[in-house]
Design an enzyme around this catalytic site. Structure first.
Site, mmCIF file in Angstrom:
data_model
loop_
_atom_site.group_PDB
_atom_site.id
_atom_site.type_symbol
_atom_site.label_atom_id
_atom_site.label_comp_id
_atom_site.label_asym_id
_atom_site.label_seq_id
_atom_site.Cartn_x
_atom_site.Cartn_y
_atom_site.Cartn_z
ATOM 1 N N THR A 73 -24.028 25.093 -19.158
ATOM 2 C CA THR A 73 -24.003 25.663 -17.809
ATOM 3 C C THR A 73 -22.549 25.822 -17.370
ATOM 4 O O THR A 73 -21.711 24.961 -17.667
ATOM 5 C CB THR A 73 -24.732 24.786 -16.778
ATOM 6 O OG1 THR A 73 -24.017 23.566 -16.584
ATOM 7 C CG2 THR A 73 -26.144 24.468 -17.240
ATOM 8 N N GLU A 74 -22.286 26.921 -16.678
ATOM 9 C CA GLU A 74 -20.900 27.207 -16.324
ATOM 10 C C GLU A 74 -20.332 26.235 -15.304
ATOM 11 O O GLU A 74 -19.121 26.158 -15.116
ATOM 12 C CB GLU A 74 -20.771 28.651 -15.817
ATOM 13 C CG GLU A 74 -21.530 28.936 -14.552
ATOM 14 C CD GLU A 74 -21.634 30.431 -14.300
ATOM 15 O OE1 GLU A 74 -21.043 30.887 -13.320
ATOM 16 O OE2 GLU A 74 -22.293 31.132 -15.086
ATOM 17 N N ASN A 75 -21.192 25.477 -14.612
ATOM 18 C CA ASN A 75 -20.681 24.482 -13.677
ATOM 19 C C ASN A 75 -20.346 23.159 -14.357
ATOM 20 O O ASN A 75 -20.003 22.188 -13.691
ATOM 21 C CB ASN A 75 -21.649 24.271 -12.509
ATOM 22 C CG ASN A 75 -23.053 23.920 -12.957
ATOM 23 O OD1 ASN A 75 -23.562 24.492 -13.915
ATOM 24 N ND2 ASN A 75 -23.691 22.991 -12.271
ATOM 25 N N SER A 107 -15.367 24.543 -18.770
ATOM 26 C CA SER A 107 -16.592 25.287 -19.023
ATOM 27 C C SER A 107 -16.288 26.767 -19.228
ATOM 28 O O SER A 107 -16.821 27.403 -20.145
ATOM 29 C CB SER A 107 -17.578 25.107 -17.862
ATOM 30 O OG SER A 107 -18.772 25.799 -18.110
#
Length: 210
Positions: free
Chosen positions: A46-48, A88
């Protein structure tokens, strides 16, 4: 019958290679996590800032600190890791993701992707990390309905909405058909609730059976 969004997600989950590192975009693509077999070996990013994300959290599983990029509560699998947002994005931009599944407003016959803005004056743009994913992931799968609410196709000869990425889409999974974007044109792998001839008549893009 046409496919439901969960049925589309299940087909995508089936096609993701074993052991792949995968990012699921905001919206319908997050449903893919719920359909991955336990032995798939797929590692969700996940990009977070999370690796080895599990399916959506339910009931007592919900932890407000564990969410995906769409702010949906998720579970963690053994070996999960957490890291800075910048790290990320370095993973995304550095070519470390095998597959990214994204939603779309439009996809062109040559694989151009438009999914962050409709161009309407009152529309809220939502760039997020889609541009980074579009250029960084090795393969881009799109999950969407084939036709908009007004009946116009989302698979188009040329995108009229602002582009997210150029020539980046490899496959399109929809409620009525699955498409492959190839150097020689758009191929239809399978259809659902519609014949190939009916599909071809409703599209402005030349298509052929795989």
């Amino acid at each position: 019958m046409s496919l439901s969004k969960h049925e589309i997600a299940a087909r995508i989950a089936h096609d993701i290679p074993h052991g792949a590192y995968v990012n699921l975009g905001i919206g319908q693509p997050t449903l893919v996590a719920d359909h991955l077999p336990a032995d798939s070996g797929v590692v969700l990013h996940t990009e977070n800032g999370m690796l080895n994300m599990g399916p959506a959290a339910k009931g007592d599983e919900v932890d407000p600190d564990l969410i995906n990029a769409g702010k949906i509560p998720v579970t963690e699998l053994p070996g999960s890791a957490y890291f800075h947002h910048a790290d990320s994005f370095a993973m995304m931009r550095g070519g470390h993701l095998d597959v990214c599944v994204l939603g779309a407003f439009q996809v062109s016959a040559t694989g151009d992707l438009a999914n962050w803005h409709t161009g309407e004056p009152d529309a809220i743009p939502a760039v997020g990390g889609a541009m980074d994913l579009a250029i960084g992931a090795k393969s881009i799968y799109v999950m969407m309905t084939l036709f908009a609410k007004d009946g116009t196709p989302k698979l188009v000869p040329e995108c009229t909405y602002p582009l997210t990425g150029v020539g980046c889409v490899d496959r399109i999974y929809t409620d009525l058909a699955t498409f492959l974007i190839t150097p020689s044109g758009v191929e239809v792998r399978e259809t659902f609730g519609i014949s190939f001839e009916e599909l071809r008549e409703r599209l402005d893009v030349p298509v052929r059976p795989q």
